[in-house]
Design a protein around this motif. Structure first.
Motif, PDB file in Angstrom:
ATOM      1  N   THR A  22       0.883  -1.223   0.111  1.00  0.00           N
ATOM      2  CA  THR A  22       0.057  -0.037  -0.022  1.00  0.00           C
ATOM      3  C   THR A  22       0.855   1.222  -0.040  1.00  0.00           C
ATOM      4  O   THR A  22       0.412   2.053  -0.542  1.00  0.00           O
ATOM      5  CB  THR A  22      -0.860  -0.040   1.094  1.00  0.00           C
ATOM      6  OG1 THR A  22      -1.566  -1.358   1.398  1.00  0.00           O
ATOM      7  CG2 THR A  22      -1.940   1.061   1.208  1.00  0.00           C
ATOM      8  N   THR A  23       1.963   1.124   0.530  1.00  0.00           N
ATOM      9  CA  THR A  23       2.743   2.422   0.984  1.00  0.00           C
ATOM     10  C   THR A  23       4.058   2.502  -0.033  1.00  0.00           C
ATOM     11  O   THR A  23       4.638   3.401  -0.266  1.00  0.00           O
ATOM     12  CB  THR A  23       3.231   2.656   2.254  1.00  0.00           C
ATOM     13  OG1 THR A  23       3.823   1.491   2.775  1.00  0.00           O
ATOM     14  CG2 THR A  23       1.970   3.060   3.178  1.00  0.00           C
ATOM     15  N   THR A 277       0.449  -1.225   7.258  1.00  0.00           N
ATOM     16  CA  THR A 277      -0.533  -0.095   6.954  1.00  0.00           C
ATOM     17  C   THR A 277      -1.617  -0.345   7.912  1.00  0.00           C
ATOM     18  O   THR A 277      -2.038   0.539   8.718  1.00  0.00           O
ATOM     19  CB  THR A 277      -0.928   0.217   5.735  1.00  0.00           C
ATOM     20  OG1 THR A 277       0.196   0.239   4.924  1.00  0.00           O
ATOM     21  CG2 THR A 277      -1.652   1.243   5.434  1.00  0.00           C
ATOM     22  N   GLY A 422       6.017  -4.334   9.998  1.00  0.00           N
ATOM     23  CA  GLY A 422       7.054  -3.200  10.210  1.00  0.00           C
ATOM     24  C   GLY A 422       6.683  -2.772  11.626  1.00  0.00           C
ATOM     25  O   GLY A 422       7.777  -2.290  12.358  1.00  0.00           O
TER      26      GLY A 422
HETATM   27  N1  LIG Z   1       8.641   1.274  15.126  1.00  0.00           N
HETATM   28  C1  LIG Z   1       7.540   1.549  14.679  1.00  0.00           C
HETATM   29  N2  LIG Z   1       6.690   1.778  15.661  1.00  0.00           N
HETATM   30  C2  LIG Z   1       5.138   1.829  15.089  1.00  0.00           C
HETATM   31  N3  LIG Z   1       4.929   1.770  13.970  1.00  0.00           N
HETATM   32  C3  LIG Z   1       5.961   1.701  12.953  1.00  0.00           C
HETATM   33  C4  LIG Z   1       7.202   1.413  13.250  1.00  0.00           C
HETATM   34  N4  LIG Z   1       7.815   1.194  12.286  1.00  0.00           N
HETATM   35  C5  LIG Z   1       7.166   1.204  11.485  1.00  0.00           C
HETATM   36  N5  LIG Z   1       5.920   1.089  11.674  1.00  0.00           N
HETATM   37  C6  LIG Z   1       4.507   1.560  10.778  1.00  0.00           C
HETATM   38  O1  LIG Z   1       4.508   0.271  10.008  1.00  0.00           O
HETATM   39  C7  LIG Z   1       4.117   0.399   8.863  1.00  0.00           C
HETATM   40  C8  LIG Z   1       5.162  -0.245   8.056  1.00  0.00           C
HETATM   41  O2  LIG Z   1       5.089  -1.571   7.908  1.00  0.00           O
HETATM   42  P1  LIG Z   1       5.358  -2.686   6.696  1.00  0.00           P
HETATM   43  O3  LIG Z   1       6.697  -2.272   6.192  1.00  0.00           O
HETATM   44  O4  LIG Z   1       5.279  -3.900   7.312  1.00  0.00           O
HETATM   45  O5  LIG Z   1       4.018  -2.140   5.914  1.00  0.00           O
HETATM   46  P2  LIG Z   1       4.035  -2.255   4.732  1.00  0.00           P
HETATM   47  O6  LIG Z   1       4.032  -3.834   4.430  1.00  0.00           O
HETATM   48  O7  LIG Z   1       4.915  -1.481   3.886  1.00  0.00           O
HETATM   49  O8  LIG Z   1       2.727  -1.796   4.373  1.00  0.00           O
HETATM   50  P3  LIG Z   1       1.910  -2.185   2.924  1.00  0.00           P
HETATM   51  O9  LIG Z   1       2.157  -3.428   2.676  1.00  0.00           O
HETATM   52  O10 LIG Z   1       0.623  -1.653   3.435  1.00  0.00           O
HETATM   53  O11 LIG Z   1       2.610  -0.912   2.309  1.00  0.00           O
HETATM   54  C9  LIG Z   1       3.924   1.878   8.622  1.00  0.00           C
HETATM   55  O12 LIG Z   1       2.753   2.284   8.568  1.00  0.00           O
HETATM   56  C10 LIG Z   1       4.802   2.302   9.629  1.00  0.00           C
HETATM   57  O13 LIG Z   1       4.195   3.684  10.393  1.00  0.00           O
END
Ligand SMILES: Nc1ncnc2c1ncn2[C@@H]1O[C@H](COP(=O)(O)OP(=O)(O)OP(=O)(O)O)[C@@H](O)[C@H]1O
Ligand SMILES: [Mg+2]
Length: 512
Positions: A22-23, A277, A422
């Motif tokens: 998503t991001t 996300t 994440g």
């Molecule tokens: N230390 C942290 N504490 C809280 N939230 C965090 C931390 N580090 C990252 N995040 C959150 O985790 C998310 C990113 O996690 P992840 O990379 O697993 O998501 P993603 O897989 O990229 O999401 P998507 O697939 O939906 O794009 C972000 O929304 C971020 O705000």
């Protein structure tokens, strides 16, 4: 960002996984032990045209995918010849229609969080209610799913319905878009989706794994736009052009199903929760789809080759990590996502504040599109640190609501929760989660289970790994949190949370 582990780096052969999230979009190269050899990642723009609307530029996404594939291959110091298969995983439900003759999207992709189809969903449920298609699809009528988004595009993009009926337009979620482009696009790209992604369109029958004609006609969607539904692990075609020219494209799974696979939840009753996300908890329910009576979804977990499909129960939470991003980008209260932990740790508790981030309405277990976000319990005492704490607690309480529903539907008591994503790098959050669930929380060595699951499925399809037992042997625990909260505090806090949830509902008036 590159991560290199161990000495097997460069030994090959490898599997590459593309995660169109998503991001961001990322590509990870894995070795035979399921270890990360190289990562490349690129964020794309979040487009918010109106309150409640969320879009992505699909051409930007495809350019990013090409770049991260090239980037990961380069960082790994390998060539296409070292890569045995490509696996695809993706943000689910995000909906795109494009012209098959030019490869041009007809509109931005409508993202899963987008609520523009609220009124349409109410209209489709008229007389019958939200569960009109639940028996066939396992899903309640909600703006989350793709079918209504397709209908919205057909109704709102000038001349599109005629072009769609003439067979010039293709529909796909991001898996289809990436695979079509990867396998040649206008020059013979294959138009496919897998059973897990198809199960999120609200257009597929869960038992037959085929598009449902009755639903298609109720939603007025021409069959000509639909991709072919395939297994999650099988060769769809080979990459044409780009850094992985000639490599078989051998898996597709929605990101949450990929994480279930990457966590090796291959047995009935095994579950995982992924913190990105949004947050999504899935439990493997084996060869039979289990209907939920407690606000969960019934969905396809995965299907390997021509084996029977494996089903899952799912609790979906729309906003968790994105609330942290909102604190950073929209409120400016923190500079990085990781800073939320520092800020939240500077106080003992939430100071009486509860934050229910119903930005896209409430998903599981409520499915209320009329809800909007609320911060409750504010007094002059509350600081930004208390709000930061409430932000983290929101993720943990929402998980608790899902595990309660899971227990009721499945009769399986939670003994431990496997987590990834994440947000699991946040220790305070993981401890809070264990406290609120009153159960241990465990995280595996590779927290990138989404990519790992896609790699596993692709590797199985080409015989890189022999079977799921070989994959299970790769799972290793990296961290564990155990409950420390007393029961009285937990119960009192849970009651307060539920009171705050009530206050989100009914904010949006019926549009008619
Ligand atoms: N230390 C942290 N504490 C809280 N939230 C965090 C931390 N580090 C990252 N995040 C959150 O985790 C998310 C990113 O996690 P992840 O990379 O697993 O998501 P993603 O897989 O990229 O999401 P998507 O697939 O939906 O794009 C972000 O929304 C971020 O705000
Ligand atoms: Mg993700």
């Amino acid at each position: 960002m590159t991560t290199t582990h161990g000495a097997s780096h460069g030994q090959g052969p490898f599997i590459a996984a593309i995660d169109q999230g998503t991001t961001s979009s990322r590509c990870i190269v894995f070795d035979r032990d399921g270890r990360i050899v190289a990562v490349d990642q690129k964020e794309h723009e979040q487009i918010f045209p109106k309150p409640g609307w969320v879009e992505h530029d699909a051409l930007e996404i495809w350019r990013n995918v090409e770049q991260v594939v090239a980037g990961a291959v380069e960082k790994a110091g390998i060539t296409a010849a070292d890569v045995k298969a490509i696996g695809i995983t993706n943000q689910r439900e995000t909906t795109l229609l494009w012209d098959k003759n030019t490869g041009e999207p007809v509109h931005n992709a409508i993202v899963w969080q987008d609520t523009r189809t609220d009124a349409l969903c109410k209209e489709l449920g008229r007389n019958v209610g939200q569960d009109r298609f639940r028996r066939e699809t396992g899903l309640p009528l909600a703006s989350y799913f793709s079918g209504p988004k397709v209908r919205w595009l057909l109704d709102n993009v000038e001349g599109l319905r005629e072009r769609a009926e003439a067979g010039d337009i293709l529909f796909g979620t991001m898996d289809s878009w990436v695979i079509w482009n990867l396998t040649g696009g206008v020059n013979g790209g294959v138009h496919v989706t897998d059973v897990t992604n198809a199960s999120r369109t609200m257009l597929m029958n869960l038992r037959t794994l085929a598009w449902d004609d009755r639903i298609l006609s109720s939603m007025e969607i021409p069959a000509a736009v639909l991709p072919e539904i395939r297994s999650s692990a099988e060769v769809y075609g080979t990459a044409k052009g780009g850094a992985l020219e000639g490599v078989p494209v051998a898996s597709a799974l929605g990101d949450q199903q990929a994480a279930l696979f990457g966590q090796t939840c291959f047995d009935q009753g095994e579950a995982k929760s992924t913190y990105g996300t949004g947050t999504f908890m899935l439990m493997n329910t084996g060869g039979e789809p289990v209907q939920s009576y407690n606000g969960l979804l019934t969905t396809v977990g995965y299907r390997i080759g021509d084996q029977k499909p494996v089903y899952a129960l799912e609790g979906s939470i729309a906003v968790t990590g994105s609330l942290v991003q909102w604190m950073r980008d929209q409120m400016g209260l923190i500079k990085s996502a990781a800073e939320i932990e520092t800020l939240a740790s500077s106080v003992e508790d939430n100071g009486g504040a509860y934050f229910v981030p119903a930005f896209s309405g409430l998903f599981a277990p409520y499915w209320r599109s009329d809800a909007r976000g609320v911060i409750a319990g504010l007094t002059r005492y509350v600081t930004k640190a208390h709000i930061a704490r409430a932000v983290l607690e929101a993720t943990a309480w929402q998980t608790r609501e899902i595990t309660d529903a899971m227990t009721k539907d499945s009769g399986v008591e939670l003994t431990a929760l496997k987590v990834d994503g994440g947000m699991t790098s946040n220790n305070l959050l993981m401890q809070t989660l264990s406290d609120f669930l009153d159960a241990p929380v465990v995280r595996p060595m590779v927290a990138e289970t989404t990519c790992l699951g896609a790699a596993y499925a692709a590797g199985l399809a080409v015989g890189f790994w022999p079977d799921t037992d070989a994959l299970r042997a790769n799972w290793r625990r990296a961290a564990e949190w155990t409950p420390r909260m007393d029961a009285d505090t937990r119960d009192r806090e849970y009651k307060n949370w539920l009171k705050a949830v009530e206050r989100t509902m009914g904010w949006i008036d019926d549009e008619s």
